[in-house]
Design an enzyme around this catalytic site. Structure first.
Site, PDB file in Angstrom:
ATOM      1  N   LEU A  36       0.821  -1.209   0.000  1.00  0.00           N
ATOM      2  CA  LEU A  36       0.000   0.000   0.000  1.00  0.00           C
ATOM      3  C   LEU A  36       0.853   1.255   0.000  1.00  0.00           C
ATOM      4  O   LEU A  36       0.488   2.268  -0.583  1.00  0.00           O
ATOM      5  CB  LEU A  36      -0.909   0.016   1.234  1.00  0.00           C
ATOM      6  CG  LEU A  36      -1.993  -1.058   1.308  1.00  0.00           C
ATOM      7  CD1 LEU A  36      -2.695  -0.986   2.652  1.00  0.00           C
ATOM      8  CD2 LEU A  36      -2.992  -0.878   0.182  1.00  0.00           C
ATOM      9  N   GLY A  37       1.977   1.203   0.682  1.00  0.00           N
ATOM     10  CA  GLY A  37       2.819   2.390   0.780  1.00  0.00           C
ATOM     11  C   GLY A  37       4.145   2.066   1.425  1.00  0.00           C
ATOM     12  O   GLY A  37       4.312   1.055   2.106  1.00  0.00           O
ATOM     13  N   GLY A  79       9.468   6.196   5.677  1.00  0.00           N
ATOM     14  CA  GLY A  79      10.458   6.016   6.728  1.00  0.00           C
ATOM     15  C   GLY A  79       9.926   5.238   7.907  1.00  0.00           C
ATOM     16  O   GLY A  79      10.695   4.821   8.780  1.00  0.00           O
ATOM     17  N   GLY A 122       8.249   2.386   7.517  1.00  0.00           N
ATOM     18  CA  GLY A 122       8.091   0.993   7.122  1.00  0.00           C
ATOM     19  C   GLY A 122       7.197   0.805   5.922  1.00  0.00           C
ATOM     20  O   GLY A 122       6.533   1.719   5.439  1.00  0.00           O
ATOM     21  N   VAL A 173       3.902  -0.878   4.211  1.00  0.00           N
ATOM     22  CA  VAL A 173       2.564  -1.295   4.619  1.00  0.00           C
ATOM     23  C   VAL A 173       1.975  -2.172   3.529  1.00  0.00           C
ATOM     24  O   VAL A 173       1.950  -1.786   2.358  1.00  0.00           O
ATOM     25  CB  VAL A 173       1.650  -0.086   4.884  1.00  0.00           C
ATOM     26  CG1 VAL A 173       0.278  -0.561   5.351  1.00  0.00           C
ATOM     27  CG2 VAL A 173       2.264   0.828   5.926  1.00  0.00           C
ATOM     28  N   ASP A 199       3.076  13.699  13.432  1.00  0.00           N
ATOM     29  CA  ASP A 199       3.177  13.692  11.969  1.00  0.00           C
ATOM     30  C   ASP A 199       1.781  13.715  11.336  1.00  0.00           C
ATOM     31  O   ASP A 199       1.467  12.907  10.472  1.00  0.00           O
ATOM     32  CB  ASP A 199       3.953  12.463  11.500  1.00  0.00           C
ATOM     33  CG  ASP A 199       4.421  12.586  10.053  1.00  0.00           C
ATOM     34  OD1 ASP A 199       4.495  13.723   9.551  1.00  0.00           O
ATOM     35  OD2 ASP A 199       4.702  11.547   9.426  1.00  0.00           O
TER      36      ASP A 199
END
Length: 719
Positions: A423-424, A427, A429, A431, A550
């Site tokens: 999925l993505g 920085g 990790g 997913v 974030d």
């Protein structure tokens, strides 16, 4: 003999001259600041003044002191003092008034006592005074309005007493006046409030104020948020003029002695019942108390005696009472047996373990997943979140798949055999989306390979994250720990993230045959409110009172109904524990799941607060507030503060906050700032302006001025 006596005295004289030279080498601003250090009682925590050295030539490098160059002065001058929450006990020295360029005084959350010195207001450049949460006493400083540019005055949570001075009306530039939780008494004076042209916050709550609410408070047309007069002794009717205040404003008039009917005009139509609670003689909408009934039941009414039914004295017979009790007991016993049976059947197969002691991980070894022993054939589990026990050697051998959430169970082999795709990648990790054998999709985040010596720390942090349960926060369901792999398994949110939703418009034909975007104003407002609720929960109600650190659209996930979910909170801490690059190749998931290059790459984060860009600074809740404000502006304007290959330059405004502020200062048309796709929704104009105001309060450069997320959420809910 005389010469012998002369030399010791001579050298002593030289020694004192030497010391005085270094003391007087310190600038006048530094000498004034040393008076604050001397005014603090000993002993105290020396860390607050550990680097306040009288031998320095300038105080500008002292902790808590900020300086700037001033025209006409060769040396930088002190413009800010921030020594808050240091548990300091002492008095405020009058010498601080000699700091003629001091703009910001922040001594809140200490134990300063005594009165506020009148000489302090000789520092006529002051624009912000934060003295809340101390033990200050005395009266309201009458000369405080000698400061021509005072913007913020927060004296709340002290022991100040007496009336609020009439000459408060001379503080015409005030934007925030917060006098809550003191002992101020007397009436709220009239004739003061029309002088304030910029006042956005007025909080006089939790004092001993009496009399009626002045009519001219209704002339404060710039108020936003809450007008708080609660927990006083105010009486009389609520002035109808308060209905002239901004529509988005909310009242807090609780716990007073107000009476009569609540006005039904203007701003009053947007108020909920909680604004008027605990005023026994108040009636009318939104209270569930009719004014006609109120008059009839008034203690002053001669006809207010209670009427009793003639049959009220007839009670139930003892025999009938016994029969009813026995029937109730039988029903309760039957229900209890059903619950126990269902609970036993459920726990026999839940949480990755059973009362047979076998682990549900494809192994016959004794399970480490059951945190409580089996008692009489039933699993003794009273906790919603499992606290798995772990031996000292855990993490060095075979990996452990630990279910955090009740009723969530699957095997490790099932996870590795499942279909998955990336999925993505960031920085924090990689997913993956993984579809389990039962068809349930989950999101699996790979954290890295290190940290095998810090299992207990890792497990404690994960358990804290797992205890967070809120409708607008992504829920953690399980985790996997092994020396070469750390995984987090959470709910999969089906509709991508807000960043993609703002870039990709799903065009559909409306009733008029014109295209309309999927992100209508009502949907954007729903996303804003839900995100604010989730973030306020993390700040105020979660076990660790988490700081996200974030907040940005890519970390706000959406379901098919466009309900938002905050993702990725608490991950920075876990990454630090694993101490490895989570996006590196190898490891269990790296080998078992396919790798697809993600389109989400790391970019400069323009959602961060100004103070977050200082190297070495630690995240705070006020960072999150600022970031959320930028997200709000992006929702309204459709413009991103970050460049993206998929957007045109017209949709990018690197300093989005400054761009919006400049637009309001120059009184640009709303159509120049609002997302063009929203211009057809004419009914939303007032709501858009209200959200703009909330966003800009979040984006204050001074973190102390920014509201708490709880306040932000409350303000959005009222829109």
């Amino acid at each position: 003999m005389n010469h012998v006596q002369f030399f010791p005295h001579f050298f002593l004289f030289l020694f004192f001259q030497y010391q005085l030279f270094f003391v007087f080498s310190l600038s006048p601003d530094g000498l004034a600041l040393l008076s604050l250090k001397s005014a603090v009682d000993q002993p105290h925590d020396g860390s607050a003044f550990s680097d306040w050295n009288e031998n320095d030539s300038t105080p500008c490098r002292w902790s808590g002191i900020s300086c700037m160059n001033v025209t006409g002065n060769p040396d930088p001058r002190v413009v800010g003092i921030a020594v808050s929450a240091k548990n300091l006990r002492g008095y405020i020295p009058s010498e601080l008034g000699s700091l003629v360029y001091l703009r910001r005084l922040n001594l809140h959350t200490n134990n300063f006592y005594g009165s506020i010195p009148v000489q302090l207001f000789n520092a006529t450049s002051l624009h912000s005074i934060f003295l809340y949460s101390n033990n200050l006493s005395g009266s309201f400083p009458p000369s405080i309005c000698n400061i021509p540019s005072l913007r913020i005055l927060d004296l709340s949570n002290n022991s100040l007493s007496g009336p609020i001075a009439d000459n408060l009306k001379n503080c015409k530039q005030l934007q925030r006046l917060i006098l809550a939780r003191n002992k101020f008494s007397g009436e709220i004076r009239t004739g003061i409030w029309p002088e304030f042209e910029n006042l956005v916050q007025l909080d006089l709550s939790s004092n001993e104020l009496s009399g009626s609410i002045p009519e001219d408070i209704g002339e404060l047309k710039t108020l936003s948020g809450t007008l708080n007069l609660s927990f006083n002794h105010l009486s009389g009717r609520i002035p109808k003029s308060l209905g002239n205040l901004p529509v988005t404003l909310s009242f807090d008039l609780r716990n007073n002695n107000l009476s009569g009917e609540i006005p039904q005009t203007g701003t009053f139509s947007n108020q909920g019942p909680t604004a008027f609670l605990n005023n026994p003689r108040l009636c009318g909408f939104p209270l569930q108390k009719s004014c006609r009934n109120s008059e009839q039941s008034s203690p002053d009414s001669p006809n207010s005696a209670p009427a009793y039914d003639n049959n009220s004295k007839k009670g139930l017979s003892p025999g009938l009472i016994i029969l009813i009790s026995l029937a109730d007991a039988a029903v309760i016993a039957f229900i209890g047996l059903v619950i126990v049976y269902v609970y036993w059947k459920k726990n026999e197969n839940s949480n990755g373990c059973s009362c047979t002691g076998k682990r549900k991980l494809g192994s016959n070894e004794k399970s480490h997943l059951c945190s409580f022993p089996c008692i009489n054939g039933f699993k003794n589990n009273d906790s919603e979140v499992e606290e798995p026990e772990k031996s000292e050697g855990a993490g060095k051998g075979e990996g452990e798949l630990v279910a955090i959430d009740k009723g969530f169970s699957f095997e490790l082999d099932e996870l590795l055999r499942a279909s998955a795709y990336v999925l993505g990648k960031s920085g924090l990790g990689i997913v993956y989306k993984v579809v389990l054998g039962n068809g349930v999709p989950v999101a699996v985040r790979r954290l890295g390979e290190g940290g095998e010596q810090r299992y207990k720390e890792f497990a404690a942090e994960v358990q804290a994250i797992g205890k967070v349960k809120h409708p607008n926060v992504v829920r953690l369901r399980a985790y996997y720990w092994a020396p070469d792999e750390k995984l987090l398994i959470s709910n999969f949110i089906s509709n991508g993230n807000l960043a993609n939703a703002l870039r990709v418009y799903v065009v559909r034909l409306g009733q008029n045959g014109q295209p309309s975007p999927s992100l209508s104003w009502s949907i954007r407002l729903r996303i804003a409110k839900g995100t604010a609720r989730g973030l306020a929960y993390l700040h105020e109600c979660s076990p660790r009172k988490f700081v996200h650190g974030d907040i940005k659209p890519s970390n706000i996930l959406l379901d098919n109904d466009f309900q938002p979910y905050i993702a990725d909170f608490g991950l920075n801490r876990l990454i630090n524990i694993t101490g490895n690059n989570p996006s590196s190749s190898g490891g269990l998931m790296g080998a078992a799941l396919p790798y697809i290059k993600s389109s989400q790459t790391e970019r400069t984060n323009n959602y961060r607060a100004p103070e977050a860009k200082i190297p070495g600074s630690r995240p705070t809740q006020k960072w999150d507030v600022y970031s959320f404000g930028v997200v709000l502006l992006e929702l309204i304007t459709g413009k991103s503060p970050e460049p993206s290959p998929s957007t045109s330059t017209a949709m990018e405004v690197p300093d989005l906050v400054r761009w919006v502020r400049k637009g309001f200062e120059e009184e640009n048309p709303l159509s120049d700032m609002v997302d063009p796709s929203l211009l057809q929704e004419v009914h939303a104009k007032k709501e858009v302006l209200a959200v703009f105001r909330v966003a800009l309060t979040c984006n204050e450069g001074d973190p102390e001025i920014r509201p708490r997320m709880k306040t932000v959420s409350e303000n959005l809910e009222r829109i």
